[in-house]
Write an enzyme that holds these catalytic residues in place. Sequence first.
Site, PDB file in Angstrom:
ATOM      1  N   LYS A 215       0.678  -1.185   0.096  1.00  0.00           N
ATOM      2  CA  LYS A 215      -0.064  -0.128  -0.022  1.00  0.00           C
ATOM      3  C   LYS A 215       0.857   1.112   0.100  1.00  0.00           C
ATOM      4  O   LYS A 215       2.170   1.114   0.281  1.00  0.00           O
ATOM      5  CB  LYS A 215      -0.907  -0.046   1.286  1.00  0.00           C
ATOM      6  CG  LYS A 215      -0.122   0.106   2.650  1.00  0.00           C
ATOM      7  CD  LYS A 215      -1.179  -0.103   3.798  1.00  0.00           C
ATOM      8  CE  LYS A 215      -0.312   0.224   5.139  1.00  0.00           C
ATOM      9  NZ  LYS A 215      -1.145  -0.221   6.388  1.00  0.00           N
TER      10      LYS A 215
ATOM     11  N   ARG B 124     -10.622  -0.557  16.084  1.00  0.00           N
ATOM     12  CA  ARG B 124     -10.468   0.263  14.854  1.00  0.00           C
ATOM     13  C   ARG B 124     -11.721  -0.085  13.894  1.00  0.00           C
ATOM     14  O   ARG B 124     -12.626   0.639  13.867  1.00  0.00           O
ATOM     15  CB  ARG B 124      -9.336   0.307  14.006  1.00  0.00           C
ATOM     16  CG  ARG B 124      -9.200   1.437  12.906  1.00  0.00           C
ATOM     17  CD  ARG B 124      -7.680   1.415  12.484  1.00  0.00           C
ATOM     18  NE  ARG B 124      -7.568   0.154  11.871  1.00  0.00           N
ATOM     19  CZ  ARG B 124      -6.095   0.013  11.452  1.00  0.00           C
ATOM     20  NH1 ARG B 124      -5.002   0.822  11.437  1.00  0.00           N
ATOM     21  NH2 ARG B 124      -5.488  -1.449  10.891  1.00  0.00           N
TER      22      ARG B 124
ATOM     23  N   TYR C  88      22.100  31.939  10.978  1.00  0.00           N
ATOM     24  CA  TYR C  88      22.116  30.597  11.234  1.00  0.00           C
ATOM     25  C   TYR C  88      23.141  30.589  12.467  1.00  0.00           C
ATOM     26  O   TYR C  88      23.652  31.530  12.806  1.00  0.00           O
ATOM     27  CB  TYR C  88      23.142  29.703  10.170  1.00  0.00           C
ATOM     28  CG  TYR C  88      22.375  29.803   8.912  1.00  0.00           C
ATOM     29  CD1 TYR C  88      21.237  29.627   8.596  1.00  0.00           C
ATOM     30  CD2 TYR C  88      23.190  30.386   7.749  1.00  0.00           C
ATOM     31  CE1 TYR C  88      20.399  29.450   7.448  1.00  0.00           C
ATOM     32  CE2 TYR C  88      22.544  30.250   6.569  1.00  0.00           C
ATOM     33  CZ  TYR C  88      21.098  30.089   6.329  1.00  0.00           C
ATOM     34  OH  TYR C  88      20.648  29.970   4.995  1.00  0.00           O
TER      35      TYR C  88
ATOM     36  N   MET D 167      11.228  24.670   2.334  1.00  0.00           N
ATOM     37  CA  MET D 167      10.549  23.767   1.374  1.00  0.00           C
ATOM     38  C   MET D 167      11.144  22.897   0.393  1.00  0.00           C
ATOM     39  O   MET D 167      10.910  21.718   0.142  1.00  0.00           O
ATOM     40  CB  MET D 167       9.133  24.643   0.717  1.00  0.00           C
ATOM     41  CG  MET D 167       8.311  23.944  -0.339  1.00  0.00           C
ATOM     42  SD  MET D 167       7.032  24.805  -0.872  1.00  0.00           S
ATOM     43  CE  MET D 167       5.779  24.887   0.573  1.00  0.00           C
TER      44      MET D 167
END
Length: 362
Positions: free
Chosen positions: A35, A133, A262, A306
């Site tokens: 799956k 479930r 940073y 991102m």
Amino acid sequence: MRKDTYLEVDLKKFESNIRNIMKHVAPKEILPVIKADAYGMGVKNLIGVINEIGIKTACVALVIEGIELKESGFNGDVLVINPCIIEEIEEAVKYDLILGASIKEQIIEIDRQGKKYNKVVKIHLEIETGMNRTGIRLCDLQEYIHLCKSLENVEIQGVYTHFATSDEKDSQYMYRQIDVFKNAVNMLNENNIFPKYIHMQNSGGVLQLENDNFTTAVRPGIIIYGHNINEEFEDIIDIKPISRLISKVALVKEIEDNNSPYSITGVRKIATIPIGYADGLPRVLSNKGSVVINNTLCNIVGNVLMDNIIVDVSSLDNVQVGDLVYIWDNSNITVEDVAELANTINYEIISRISPRVERRYI
């Protein structure tokens, strides 16, 4: 699809893992769980391997996954282990999918669609043993047996349950679930129903229930991709991780601490790596994750963005644009290392690799 970052998938290791699991559980049949696009590995490109091995039945979670598997050339049967909605049943019947069933209305609709297409539809009854479930409670099972026996276009091919705690070694809760499941199988037998497939063991069950003698099949999931569920289960079966997540150095430059957002001291050399949270790298690794460049661990500095991360490469003398960057290489950094830093599980790390990350097969 981006080309600068890719997931490398080793098909030979995938095959070896499955064959070693088959030896471990013989004579039981394995129903590999593929799956979620084979846990992110890319199911279409794994079908050739499972066909070559001779897998007779594979498990998916969704009807649409089962249809994709059929259309992509899988030679065997497909079992949808999650309950499908009424609107999906007609398509499932068209494609000859085997359906997990635990809702009366669902079973009645399966029979109706079977009549419509002149098919006897195979189902596996799901038993609720403690996962809380989905599934049929033991106290309701007799009603379902009567229902199924009254329907001409439904065949109970299998019965199964889901473990809640099989990732824990010697879980007493798991053994209580097994007792309930045995009672359910006995009830079916008493009603002259003898399912071909009796299955309860997921990866954790496969690793710790060697002496079970009443089930006929197992459902290995993450272990076919080479990952264990718990350090306590290492070395029970010879499995190897089949994937490495790889990117490339895109830019190298020097920055100073007084001109940088940073957390660095003095002059540091940094590299931009084209992978970010849109590609599946957890943002929680900001300022605490690492990657491997030239066989050296390099820390992530700043936030996981991102599309990119920044890493400190000051310890590397000859780092260059185009050098390979391993998010995990299975030796210096493993998927499990990444999961631990992200406070999650290895399942989530591999299954969330974005579709925009290319899959390359070796």
